[in-house]
Motif scaffolding. Structure first.
Motif, PDB file in Angstrom:
ATOM      1  N   SER A  26      22.240  -2.654 -11.837  1.00 31.09           N
ATOM      2  CA  SER A  26      20.913  -3.178 -12.100  1.00 31.09           C
ATOM      3  C   SER A  26      20.744  -3.333 -13.597  1.00 31.09           C
ATOM      4  O   SER A  26      21.412  -2.657 -14.381  1.00 31.09           O
ATOM      5  CB  SER A  26      19.842  -2.223 -11.555  1.00 31.09           C
ATOM      6  OG  SER A  26      18.547  -2.739 -11.774  1.00 31.09           O
ATOM      7  N   THR A  54      14.033  -7.968 -14.015  1.00 35.56           N
ATOM      8  CA  THR A  54      15.046  -7.056 -13.513  1.00 35.56           C
ATOM      9  C   THR A  54      16.023  -7.805 -12.617  1.00 35.56           C
ATOM     10  O   THR A  54      15.728  -8.914 -12.137  1.00 35.56           O
ATOM     11  CB  THR A  54      14.419  -5.906 -12.700  1.00 35.56           C
ATOM     12  OG1 THR A  54      13.676  -6.453 -11.605  1.00 35.56           O
ATOM     13  CG2 THR A  54      13.492  -5.059 -13.559  1.00 35.56           C
ATOM     14  N   ASN A  55      17.148  -7.200 -12.419  1.00 36.59           N
ATOM     15  CA  ASN A  55      18.162  -7.780 -11.539  1.00 36.59           C
ATOM     16  C   ASN A  55      18.878  -6.648 -10.822  1.00 36.59           C
ATOM     17  O   ASN A  55      19.074  -5.567 -11.404  1.00 36.59           O
ATOM     18  CB  ASN A  55      19.146  -8.614 -12.356  1.00 36.59           C
ATOM     19  CG  ASN A  55      20.197  -9.271 -11.487  1.00 36.59           C
ATOM     20  OD1 ASN A  55      21.247  -8.711 -11.235  1.00 36.59           O
ATOM     21  ND2 ASN A  55      19.903 -10.476 -11.015  1.00 36.59           N
ATOM     22  N   TYR A  56      19.279  -6.905  -9.582  1.00 29.43           N
ATOM     23  CA  TYR A  56      19.965  -5.894  -8.787  1.00 29.43           C
ATOM     24  C   TYR A  56      21.184  -6.493  -8.110  1.00 29.43           C
ATOM     25  O   TYR A  56      21.167  -7.650  -7.671  1.00 29.43           O
ATOM     26  CB  TYR A  56      19.043  -5.331  -7.705  1.00 29.43           C
ATOM     27  CG  TYR A  56      17.832  -4.617  -8.253  1.00 29.43           C
ATOM     28  CD1 TYR A  56      16.642  -5.292  -8.473  1.00 29.43           C
ATOM     29  CD2 TYR A  56      17.894  -3.263  -8.580  1.00 29.43           C
ATOM     30  CE1 TYR A  56      15.536  -4.642  -8.987  1.00 29.43           C
ATOM     31  CE2 TYR A  56      16.795  -2.601  -9.095  1.00 29.43           C
ATOM     32  CZ  TYR A  56      15.621  -3.297  -9.301  1.00 29.43           C
ATOM     33  OH  TYR A  56      14.535  -2.639  -9.826  1.00 29.43           O
ATOM     34  N   ASP A  88      23.499  -7.065  -4.966  1.00 25.64           N
ATOM     35  CA  ASP A  88      23.113  -7.226  -3.559  1.00 25.64           C
ATOM     36  C   ASP A  88      23.253  -5.917  -2.790  1.00 25.64           C
ATOM     37  O   ASP A  88      22.476  -5.628  -1.888  1.00 25.64           O
ATOM     38  CB  ASP A  88      23.966  -8.305  -2.900  1.00 25.64           C
ATOM     39  CG  ASP A  88      23.603  -9.697  -3.369  1.00 25.64           C
ATOM     40  OD1 ASP A  88      24.420 -10.621  -3.180  1.00 25.64           O
ATOM     41  OD2 ASP A  88      22.500  -9.874  -3.930  1.00 25.64           O
ATOM     42  N   SER A  89      24.245  -5.129  -3.175  1.00 26.24           N
ATOM     43  CA  SER A  89      24.532  -3.899  -2.444  1.00 26.24           C
ATOM     44  C   SER A  89      23.448  -2.836  -2.597  1.00 26.24           C
ATOM     45  O   SER A  89      23.401  -1.885  -1.814  1.00 26.24           O
ATOM     46  CB  SER A  89      25.877  -3.325  -2.890  1.00 26.24           C
ATOM     47  OG  SER A  89      25.866  -3.073  -4.279  1.00 26.24           O
ATOM     48  N   VAL A  90      22.572  -2.979  -3.593  1.00 20.15           N
ATOM     49  CA  VAL A  90      21.544  -1.959  -3.830  1.00 20.15           C
ATOM     50  C   VAL A  90      20.131  -2.510  -3.713  1.00 20.15           C
ATOM     51  O   VAL A  90      19.162  -1.741  -3.826  1.00 20.15           O
ATOM     52  CB  VAL A  90      21.728  -1.285  -5.204  1.00 20.15           C
ATOM     53  CG1 VAL A  90      23.150  -0.746  -5.366  1.00 20.15           C
ATOM     54  CG2 VAL A  90      21.371  -2.224  -6.353  1.00 20.15           C
ATOM     55  N   LYS A  91      19.990  -3.789  -3.507  1.00 23.19           N
ATOM     56  CA  LYS A  91      18.655  -4.381  -3.396  1.00 23.19           C
ATOM     57  C   LYS A  91      17.855  -3.716  -2.292  1.00 23.19           C
ATOM     58  O   LYS A  91      18.348  -3.478  -1.196  1.00 23.19           O
ATOM     59  CB  LYS A  91      18.767  -5.882  -3.108  1.00 23.19           C
ATOM     60  CG  LYS A  91      18.967  -6.736  -4.332  1.00 23.19           C
ATOM     61  CD  LYS A  91      19.042  -8.212  -3.972  1.00 23.19           C
ATOM     62  CE  LYS A  91      19.336  -9.047  -5.199  1.00 23.19           C
ATOM     63  NZ  LYS A  91      19.541 -10.472  -4.863  1.00 23.19           N
ATOM     64  N   GLY A  92      16.618  -3.409  -2.613  1.00 21.83           N
ATOM     65  CA  GLY A  92      15.744  -2.768  -1.639  1.00 21.83           C
ATOM     66  C   GLY A  92      15.887  -1.263  -1.595  1.00 21.83           C
ATOM     67  O   GLY A  92      15.071  -0.581  -0.968  1.00 21.83           O
ATOM     68  N   ARG A  93      16.910  -0.730  -2.249  1.00 22.56           N
ATOM     69  CA  ARG A  93      17.127   0.726  -2.261  1.00 22.56           C
ATOM     70  C   ARG A  93      16.987   1.325  -3.655  1.00 22.56           C
ATOM     71  O   ARG A  93      16.534   2.452  -3.790  1.00 22.56           O
ATOM     72  CB  ARG A  93      18.521   1.056  -1.714  1.00 22.56           C
ATOM     73  CG  ARG A  93      18.748   0.574  -0.293  1.00 22.56           C
ATOM     74  CD  ARG A  93      20.073   1.100   0.262  1.00 22.56           C
ATOM     75  NE  ARG A  93      21.241   0.620  -0.490  1.00 22.56           N
ATOM     76  CZ  ARG A  93      22.122   1.409  -1.088  1.00 22.56           C
ATOM     77  NH1 ARG A  93      21.975   2.722  -1.032  1.00 22.56           N
ATOM     78  NH2 ARG A  93      23.152   0.901  -1.733  1.00 22.56           N
ATOM     79  N   THR A 152      15.651   1.083  -7.760  1.00 27.01           N
ATOM     80  CA  THR A 152      14.637   0.500  -8.633  1.00 27.01           C
ATOM     81  C   THR A 152      14.892   0.927 -10.064  1.00 27.01           C
ATOM     82  O   THR A 152      14.995   2.122 -10.341  1.00 27.01           O
ATOM     83  CB  THR A 152      13.230   0.941  -8.213  1.00 27.01           C
ATOM     84  OG1 THR A 152      12.994   0.600  -6.848  1.00 27.01           O
ATOM     85  CG2 THR A 152      12.182   0.263  -9.092  1.00 27.01           C
ATOM     86  N   LYS A 194      24.444  -9.210 -16.626  1.00 27.47           N
ATOM     87  CA  LYS A 194      25.080  -8.480 -15.536  1.00 27.47           C
ATOM     88  C   LYS A 194      26.521  -8.118 -15.859  1.00 27.47           C
ATOM     89  O   LYS A 194      27.190  -7.477 -15.059  1.00 27.47           O
ATOM     90  CB  LYS A 194      25.008  -9.313 -14.262  1.00 27.47           C
ATOM     91  CG  LYS A 194      23.590  -9.516 -13.741  1.00 27.47           C
ATOM     92  CD  LYS A 194      23.564 -10.302 -12.447  1.00 27.47           C
ATOM     93  CE  LYS A 194      23.754 -11.769 -12.676  1.00 27.47           C
ATOM     94  NZ  LYS A 194      23.585 -12.567 -11.444  1.00 27.47           N
TER      95      LYS A 194
END
Length: 124
Positions: A49, A58-60, A62-67, A69, A106
């Motif tokens: 992130s 911010t950027n995340y 894909d493997s951690v999106k939604g989990r 912050t 990134k």
């Protein structure tokens, strides 16, 4: 010169949470974008992130999106990574890194300053 120190890693069960902190010294982080990366032995850094200098973007991965912050408190010169619903595949050494300028990247190669990392281990 910016010095970064990570903390908050540890051993947690699958589904648990951890909050990583990255405290900066030497310079204020107000004009630095910051990223969290992770690495397992024998592998390259994986971008987790990143956040712009203002905190507005911010950027995340894909493997951690939604989990996960990412957040920052420039008054405390500290960046945070809240990690929820952890999975065994999240196990790694987590590093924070900073780069001058308002725009995040990134790519690990774009960051000038790195901490020494904190180990995160998620048991199944």
């Amino acid at each position: 010169q910016v010095q970064l120190v990570e903390s908050g890693g540890g051993l947690v069960q699958s589904g648990g949470s951890l909050r990583l902190s990255c405290e900066a010294s030497g310079q204020a982080l107000d004009y630095h974008s910051v990223g969290w990366f992770r690495q397992i032995p024998g592998k390259e850094y994986e971008g987790v992130s990143c956040v712009s200098a203002s905190g507005g973007n911010t950027n995340y991965a894909d493997s951690v999106k939604g989990r996960f912050t990412i957040s920052r408190d420039n008054a405390k010169n500290t960046i945070y990574l809240q990690m929820n619903t952890l999975k065994p595949e999240d196990s790694a050494v987590y590093y924070c890194a900073a780069r001058s300028g308002s725009l995040f990247s990134k790519l690990a190669a774009d960051y000038d300053h790195w901490g020494r990392g904190t180990q995160v281990t998620v048991s199944s």
